[in-house]
Design a protein around this motif. Structure first.
Motif, mmCIF file in Angstrom:
data_model
loop_
_atom_site.group_PDB
_atom_site.id
_atom_site.type_symbol
_atom_site.label_atom_id
_atom_site.label_comp_id
_atom_site.label_asym_id
_atom_site.label_seq_id
_atom_site.Cartn_x
_atom_site.Cartn_y
_atom_site.Cartn_z
ATOM 1 N N LEU A 94 0.849 -1.199 0.000
ATOM 2 C CA LEU A 94 0.000 0.000 0.000
ATOM 3 C C LEU A 94 0.879 1.242 0.000
ATOM 4 C CD1 LEU A 94 -2.670 1.603 0.391
ATOM 5 C CD2 LEU A 94 -2.396 1.222 2.873
ATOM 6 N N VAL A 95 0.619 2.132 -0.949
ATOM 7 C CA VAL A 95 1.318 3.422 -0.972
ATOM 8 C C VAL A 95 0.278 4.519 -0.744
ATOM 9 C CG1 VAL A 95 2.839 4.976 -2.231
ATOM 10 C CG2 VAL A 95 3.033 2.496 -2.576
ATOM 11 N N ASN A 96 0.324 5.120 0.447
ATOM 12 C CA ASN A 96 -0.563 6.241 0.771
ATOM 13 C C ASN A 96 0.090 7.518 0.254
ATOM 14 O OD1 ASN A 96 -2.805 5.114 2.368
ATOM 15 N ND2 ASN A 96 -1.193 4.516 3.816
ATOM 16 N N ASN A 97 -0.286 7.900 -0.957
ATOM 17 C CA ASN A 97 0.382 9.028 -1.636
ATOM 18 C C ASN A 97 -0.547 10.214 -1.897
ATOM 19 O OD1 ASN A 97 2.560 10.161 -3.639
ATOM 20 N ND2 ASN A 97 0.654 10.035 -4.816
ATOM 21 N N ALA A 98 -1.860 9.962 -2.015
ATOM 22 C CA ALA A 98 -2.781 11.055 -2.359
ATOM 23 C C ALA A 98 -2.714 12.153 -1.306
ATOM 24 C CB ALA A 98 -4.212 10.528 -2.452
ATOM 25 N N ALA A 99 -2.791 13.385 -1.759
ATOM 26 C CA ALA A 99 -2.790 14.500 -0.810
ATOM 27 C C ALA A 99 -3.407 15.722 -1.446
ATOM 28 C CB ALA A 99 -1.363 14.821 -0.355
ATOM 29 N N LEU A 100 -3.925 16.564 -0.582
ATOM 30 C CA LEU A 100 -4.302 17.915 -0.983
ATOM 31 C C LEU A 100 -3.051 18.772 -0.847
ATOM 32 C CD1 LEU A 100 -6.689 19.888 -1.665
ATOM 33 C CD2 LEU A 100 -6.704 20.417 0.778
ATOM 34 N N LEU A 101 -2.540 19.252 -1.987
ATOM 35 C CA LEU A 101 -1.374 20.149 -1.967
ATOM 36 C C LEU A 101 -1.901 21.578 -1.861
ATOM 37 C CD1 LEU A 101 -0.334 17.465 -3.614
ATOM 38 C CD2 LEU A 101 1.644 18.925 -3.945
ATOM 39 N N ILE A 102 -1.491 22.276 -0.827
ATOM 40 C CA ILE A 102 -2.054 23.608 -0.575
ATOM 41 C C ILE A 102 -1.051 24.658 -1.052
ATOM 42 C CG2 ILE A 102 -2.947 25.145 1.196
ATOM 43 C CD1 ILE A 102 -3.416 22.595 2.926
ATOM 44 N N PRO A 103 -1.472 25.563 -1.945
ATOM 45 C CA PRO A 103 -0.545 26.611 -2.385
ATOM 46 C C PRO A 103 -0.066 27.442 -1.189
ATOM 47 C CG PRO A 103 -2.571 26.626 -3.688
ATOM 48 C CD PRO A 103 -2.788 25.677 -2.558
ATOM 49 N N ALA A 104 1.094 28.081 -1.337
ATOM 50 C CA ALA A 104 1.652 28.886 -0.252
ATOM 51 C C ALA A 104 0.598 29.842 0.299
ATOM 52 C CB ALA A 104 2.847 29.676 -0.781
ATOM 53 N N GLN A 105 0.471 29.852 1.610
ATOM 54 C CA GLN A 105 -0.534 30.725 2.205
ATOM 55 C C GLN A 105 -0.171 31.038 3.657
ATOM 56 O OE1 GLN A 105 -3.637 27.465 4.018
ATOM 57 N NE2 GLN A 105 -4.382 28.847 2.491
ATOM 58 N N SER A 106 -0.718 32.129 4.150
ATOM 59 C CA SER A 106 -0.552 32.494 5.559
ATOM 60 C C SER A 106 -1.507 31.678 6.422
ATOM 61 C CB SER A 106 -0.873 33.981 5.730
ATOM 62 O OG SER A 106 -1.090 34.266 7.093
ATOM 63 N N LEU A 107 -1.120 31.469 7.661
ATOM 64 C CA LEU A 107 -2.033 30.809 8.603
ATOM 65 C C LEU A 107 -3.318 31.615 8.747
ATOM 66 C CD1 LEU A 107 -2.134 32.279 11.713
ATOM 67 C CD2 LEU A 107 0.253 31.620 11.611
ATOM 68 N N LEU A 108 -3.262 32.908 8.471
ATOM 69 C CA LEU A 108 -4.454 33.754 8.602
ATOM 70 C C LEU A 108 -5.512 33.420 7.557
ATOM 71 C CD1 LEU A 108 -2.632 37.171 9.177
ATOM 72 C CD2 LEU A 108 -3.578 35.611 10.894
ATOM 73 N N ASP A 109 -5.086 32.732 6.485
ATOM 74 C CA ASP A 109 -6.023 32.429 5.397
ATOM 75 C C ASP A 109 -6.632 31.037 5.490
ATOM 76 O OD1 ASP A 109 -5.601 34.922 4.268
ATOM 77 O OD2 ASP A 109 -3.801 34.222 3.219
ATOM 78 N N VAL A 110 -6.315 30.325 6.556
ATOM 79 C CA VAL A 110 -6.883 28.977 6.714
ATOM 80 C C VAL A 110 -8.304 29.098 7.256
ATOM 81 C CG1 VAL A 110 -6.727 26.813 7.993
ATOM 82 C CG2 VAL A 110 -4.654 27.878 7.083
ATOM 83 N N ASP A 111 -9.250 28.535 6.537
ATOM 84 C CA ASP A 111 -10.614 28.517 7.070
ATOM 85 C C ASP A 111 -11.021 27.064 7.363
ATOM 86 O OD1 ASP A 111 -11.286 27.330 4.671
ATOM 87 O OD2 ASP A 111 -12.164 29.128 3.806
ATOM 88 N N LEU A 162 -0.439 24.496 7.638
ATOM 89 C CA LEU A 162 -1.477 23.457 7.677
ATOM 90 C C LEU A 162 -1.020 22.213 6.918
ATOM 91 C CD1 LEU A 162 -4.360 22.458 8.321
ATOM 92 C CD2 LEU A 162 -5.114 23.614 6.217
ATOM 93 N N TYR A 163 -0.515 22.414 5.702
ATOM 94 C CA TYR A 163 -0.027 21.273 4.907
ATOM 95 C C TYR A 163 1.087 20.546 5.664
ATOM 96 C CZ TYR A 163 2.477 18.879 1.108
ATOM 97 O OH TYR A 163 3.124 17.953 0.339
ATOM 98 N N GLY A 164 2.036 21.309 6.216
ATOM 99 C CA GLY A 164 3.132 20.689 6.971
ATOM 100 C C GLY A 164 2.621 19.892 8.155
ATOM 101 N N ALA A 165 1.589 20.400 8.819
ATOM 102 C CA ALA A 165 1.026 19.679 9.969
ATOM 103 C C ALA A 165 0.426 18.350 9.532
ATOM 104 C CB ALA A 165 -0.028 20.541 10.657
ATOM 105 N N THR A 166 -0.226 18.338 8.358
ATOM 106 C CA THR A 166 -0.802 17.062 7.903
ATOM 107 C C THR A 166 0.306 16.064 7.573
ATOM 108 O OG1 THR A 166 -0.951 17.643 5.518
ATOM 109 C CG2 THR A 166 -2.835 18.222 6.934
ATOM 110 N N LYS A 167 1.423 16.561 7.023
ATOM 111 C CA LYS A 167 2.516 15.649 6.672
ATOM 112 C C LYS A 167 3.257 15.176 7.925
ATOM 113 C CE LYS A 167 1.763 15.219 2.395
ATOM 114 N NZ LYS A 167 1.577 13.896 1.770
ATOM 115 N N ALA A 168 3.385 16.053 8.930
ATOM 116 C CA ALA A 168 3.966 15.615 10.202
ATOM 117 C C ALA A 168 3.091 14.530 10.831
ATOM 118 C CB ALA A 168 4.118 16.809 11.147
ATOM 119 N N ALA A 169 1.778 14.686 10.697
ATOM 120 C CA ALA A 169 0.866 13.656 11.213
ATOM 121 C C ALA A 169 1.083 12.333 10.478
ATOM 122 C CB ALA A 169 -0.582 14.120 11.061
#
Ligand SMILES: NC(=O)c1ccc[n+]([C@@H]2O[C@H](COP(=O)([O-])OP(=O)(O)OC[C@H]3O[C@@H](n4cnc5c(N)ncnc54)[C@H](OP(=O)(O)O)[C@@H]3O)[C@@H](O)[C@H]2O)c1
Length: 256
Positions: A94-111, A162-169
């Motif tokens: 099993l290769v868990n590869n799918a991901a939502l790649l999030i363009p560069a953004q500030s934490l202020l823009d996360v909804d 946010l993206y980095g946090a998902t990858k750390a998880a």
């Protein structure tokens, strides 16, 4: 094609999520070249079938199974069932590869919508899919799981919290699964690519080149280089490797 002398994954039944494009497509092609039968998966049917055709054109064996991993908890078990049916046996790679790649953004823009989607695709889906796949893999005598993490999950970055946090998880799931599944003959590892050029991110290649310019290898990676690391971690050559988060980043993470 005559790969038989060097094929490392003959007889293996592989599922690669997010293999309709980019790094996942390269992984699916590389696994098939090594003799695995591969289920290509993603939301895009046309793109997935094109990957299957490319594999078959070089003598490999592949099938497409559509799945939207952002959907509620039913998507993962349905994908596990459909993949086993297509492969004529349980997934043992099993290769868990799918991901939502999030363009560069500030934490202020996360909804909330973006946070829910990123966690659903990048963390919840691999967790539920691995849970759905593991019993069959154990019954088949064991196997290997390789997760696609990221340099962004290893080091802080001012534009991808946010993206980095998902990858750390995902890295954390990798090491915990390695501990839990080793007694059941399943090895779990991850690759952590740095900036990697794909056909899909062609408009960012210049940005990726500048990001990689001061690294030891002074260039971004390619999807094929990430795929080669996945093949190695999936193969018997890596039999003594458990819970590794292998950077495939030209030395980016190791050297400041
Ligand atoms: N490229 C880089 O620089 C880089 C660096 C580090 C790590 N990575 C990691 O490498 C992996 C692949 O990235 P990539 O650059 O190849 O990106 P990509 O070309 O955008 O590929 C992403 C894949 O994930 C699938 N996907 C996205 N949302 C999905 C959903 N809701 N359900 C099912 N599948 C979904 C996409 O398929 P569909 O659109 O068909 O659904 C596609 O096949 C990711 O885990 C990424 O985090 C990439």
């Amino acid at each position: 094609m005559n790969h038989t002398a060097t094929q490392r994954l003959t007889g293996r039944r592989a599922l690669v999520t997010g293999s309709t494009s980019g790094i996942g497509r390269a992984i699916a092609i590389a696994l098939a070249r090594e003799g695995a039968t591969v289920v290509v998966s993603g939301r895009g049917k046309g793109a997935g079938e094109a990957v299957v055709e490319a594999i078959r054109a070089t003598g490999g064996v592949a099938h497409f199974v559509r799945a939207d991993l952002a959907e509620s908890g039913s998507a993962a078990p349905e994908l596990a069932r459909a993949a086993a049916a297509a492969l004529d046996g349980p997934v043992d790679l099993l290769v868990n590869n799918a991901a939502l790649l999030i363009p560069a953004q500030s934490l202020l823009d996360v909804d909330e919508t973006l946070a829910d989607l990123a966690l659903a695709v990048n963390v919840k889906a691999p967790a539920l899919l691995t849970a759905a796949i593991t019993p069959g893999m154990v019954a088949a005598g064991g196997g290997a799981i390789v997760n696609t993490g990221s340099l962004s999950g290893l080091a802080g970055n001012a534009v991808s919290a946010l993206y980095g946090a998902t990858k750390a998880a995902l890295h954390s799931l990798t090491t915990s699964w390695a501990a839990e599944l080793a007694p059941r003959a399943i090895r779990v590892n991850a690759v952590a690519p740095g900036p990697t050029m794909t056909d899909e991110n062609a408009s960012y290649h210049e940005t990726l080149r500048s990001l990689a310019a001061s690294t030891p290898d002074r260039r971004p990676g390619t999807a094929a280089e990430v795929a080669a690391a996945v093949v190695f971690l999936a193969s018997a050559e890596a039999a003594h490797i458990h819970g590794a988060i292998l950077p495939v980043d030209g030395g980016h993470q190791a050297v400041r």
